[in-house]
Design an enzyme around this catalytic site. Structure first.
Site, PDB file in Angstrom:
ATOM      1  N   GLN A  71       0.820  -1.208   0.000  1.00  0.00           N
ATOM      2  CA  GLN A  71       0.000   0.000   0.000  1.00  0.00           C
ATOM      3  C   GLN A  71       0.857   1.262   0.000  1.00  0.00           C
ATOM      4  O   GLN A  71       2.058   1.230   0.270  1.00  0.00           O
ATOM      5  CB  GLN A  71      -0.927  -0.001   1.215  1.00  0.00           C
ATOM      6  CG  GLN A  71      -2.009  -1.070   1.138  1.00  0.00           C
ATOM      7  CD  GLN A  71      -3.126  -0.826   2.133  1.00  0.00           C
ATOM      8  OE1 GLN A  71      -3.122  -1.366   3.218  1.00  0.00           O
ATOM      9  NE2 GLN A  71      -4.088   0.003   1.749  1.00  0.00           N
ATOM     10  N   HIS A  72       0.213   2.363  -0.311  1.00  0.00           N
ATOM     11  CA  HIS A  72       0.701   3.730  -0.115  1.00  0.00           C
ATOM     12  C   HIS A  72       1.734   4.223  -1.127  1.00  0.00           C
ATOM     13  O   HIS A  72       1.944   5.429  -1.225  1.00  0.00           O
ATOM     14  CB  HIS A  72       1.300   3.920   1.287  1.00  0.00           C
ATOM     15  CG  HIS A  72       0.501   3.368   2.409  1.00  0.00           C
ATOM     16  ND1 HIS A  72      -0.826   3.666   2.594  1.00  0.00           N
ATOM     17  CD2 HIS A  72       0.847   2.512   3.419  1.00  0.00           C
ATOM     18  CE1 HIS A  72      -1.264   3.042   3.674  1.00  0.00           C
ATOM     19  NE2 HIS A  72      -0.281   2.344   4.181  1.00  0.00           N
ATOM     20  N   ASP A 238      -2.374  -5.106   0.381  1.00  0.00           N
ATOM     21  CA  ASP A 238      -1.854  -6.401   0.804  1.00  0.00           C
ATOM     22  C   ASP A 238      -2.570  -6.980   2.019  1.00  0.00           C
ATOM     23  O   ASP A 238      -2.924  -8.167   2.036  1.00  0.00           O
ATOM     24  CB  ASP A 238      -0.339  -6.332   1.050  1.00  0.00           C
ATOM     25  CG  ASP A 238       0.100  -5.139   1.883  1.00  0.00           C
ATOM     26  OD1 ASP A 238      -0.756  -4.413   2.418  1.00  0.00           O
ATOM     27  OD2 ASP A 238       1.335  -4.938   1.986  1.00  0.00           O
TER      28      ASP A 238
END
Length: 479
Positions: A71-72, A238
């Site tokens: 992520q991110h 995830d």
């Protein structure tokens, strides 16, 4: 047999699994490594995905694919769909000051008010991990690059788009994501189920194109490079993909020991924790996935192995030969700074060193207990915001450590379920792909949590107590 594929594009590698859509049986799998670092050009992920697909025997017989991923990570694209600069990953802490600035600004100078305002808006308080802070960093540090941004995507969004043919085949209209990954950006709200473009503009100074957020079982574009032109699912972050694989329900908590440490739970309502200890993300099924995330998990074990000159089985043997609490030796595992608590510039430390406890066995025990105490703090934070904790699942690469499996129930004060080792993120993505293909309102019945081993142990609350005392001695250092 109808086949589906799931992808896990993680920080360290790319994994591909091919499974039977009806039963979930594993047919074949492949993997490839990613380069190290906290700043990576996305083409490395694409190259690794191609290598992992080849290692899995190709996907020409697959009818649906979903991509789960870290992520991110900030993927910024120009008007032609080209990547403008290397992606800043979730564990890149250079945007720590940007996070402080965004919080302060939204609170009109009051940090506490600003933190609660962000939590009420997006479910989370900005930290260096979130995409919104990386975009503010880009605006301040690289204004020429910021001015070129025409679209912003996350790692799994970008890979899905590339599988669909990218700019040439689908243009920016083909950029899609899911609510779990969108909720980790810092500019999508789990309360309104929509983007907060005002917060995006506050960070970047403009509002570029963003991926369309698909429903959990909604089909996206097709992947034209394969013989069957399989449907692309929305994908997932995830942790949300792992939750799909495990079939987590309200009351279930997953403790994942990968590069980062993650405590995630299923909640029926969104969370708005102004302390920032719990991030109020959405999950990939329509519920919510509050998380408490640490930057340091399995790499703490790796570092202890290097320090002691042993492999992981050797580390476990040493740790299990030392008493609980390591005779007062405490390891604070902030080796890469820390996210929970928010100490991005802190360092790791050993406290309570004495002649009697400076042995390899004590150091090994302290490393394992320190990592687990950090994650146990995450479970406490979940309880503090009203998230029920009834069952704990241990997953991730760190779960393969014998010492971790035997020590965690004592540190947590709970029995811990250890499912059969697997590629949970890729498996969850595959289960989502089968769900999309079926058109059903619910995902297929198969999950990875059946047959989990139950680990038990005598609770050792004094281990948590001595860790908490040492943790308070750790300070954030200047950059």
């Amino acid at each position: 047999m109808t086949l589906v594929a799931g992808v896990d594009s993680s920080t360290q590698s790319c994994k591909v699994v091919v499974r039977d859509a009806q039963t979930g049986a594993l047919v074949r799998q492949g993997r490839a490594k990613h380069p190290e670092g906290t700043e990576v050009h996305p083409h490395h992920w694409w190259d690794a995905l191609q290598a992992a697909i080849a290692d899995a025997g190709g996907l020409d017989d697959v009818e649906a694919i979903s991509v789960g991923g870290q992520q991110h990570g900030m993927v910024v694209l120009d008007a032609e769909g080209e990547v403008i600069r290397e992606a800043l990953l979730w564990n890149d802490t250079r945007s720590a000051q940007a996070a402080v600035d965004l919080i302060t600004e939204l609170g009109d100078g009051d940090v506490v008010a600003g933190a609660q305002a962000w939590a009420s808006a997006i479910g989370s308080v900005p930290v260096a991990s979130l995409t919104v802070t990386k975009l503010r960093w880009l605006r301040d540090a690289e204004p020429e690059n910021a001015a070129r941004v025409a679209a912003v995507a996350l790692p799994h969004d970008w890979l899905t788009w590339k599988l669909a043919g990218g700019m040439a085949e689908v243009g920016f209209d083909g950029l899609v994501t899911d609510r779990s990954d969108a909720s980790g950006t810092g500019y999508w709200s789990p309360f309104t189920e929509d983007y907060r473009t005002d917060l995006l503009e506050r960070a970047l100074g403009s509002v570029p194109r963003l991926p369309r957020v698909l429903a959990a079982n909604e089909a996206g574009p097709v992947a034209p490079a394969f013989a069957l032109k399989p449907v692309l699912g929305p994908g997932a972050g995830d942790n949300a993909a792992a939750a799909i694989a495990l079939g987590l329900l309200p009351g279930d908590v997953a403790v994942s020991l990968g590069t980062s440490g993650v405590v995630s739970a299923i909640s029926s309502a969104p969370i708005a924790d102004g302390t920032g200890l719990v991030t109020g993300f959405a999950d990939a099924t329509g519920s919510y996935l509050p998380l408490a995330v640490t930057l340091n998990a399995s790499r703490v074990l790796d570092a202890a192995c290097r320090m002691l000159g042993v492999d992981h089985p050797g580390l476990s043997q040493l740790a299990l030969s030392a008493p609980a609490g390591a005779d007062g030796l405490v390891h604070i595992p902030y080796l890469e700074g820390e996210r929970t608590p928010n100490k991005p510039m802190s360092t790791g430390a050993l406290h309570g060193m004495r002649l009697a406890n400076t042995t390899p066995a004590h150091v090994a025990r302290a490393a394992v207990e320190g990592m687990l105490c950090s994650l146990a703090d995450g479970i406490d934070a979940m309880r503090a915001v009203g998230v029920p904790v009834e069952r704990v699942f241990l997953i991730g690469g760190g779960a393969q450590s014998e010492a971790v499996r035997h020590i965690i129930p004592s540190v947590m004060g709970l029995d811990v379920l250890v499912p059969t080792p697997g590629e949970y993120v890729a498996d969850g993505a595959a289960r989502q792909a089968a769900w999309v293909l079926s058109g059903s309102d619910t995902p297929p019945a198969w999950s990875a949590s059946s047959g989990a081993e139950v680990m038990t142990g005598e609770p050792t609350p004094f281990v948590r107590e001595q860790y908490a005392a040492a943790r308070e001695l750790t300070v954030d250092r200047p950059a």
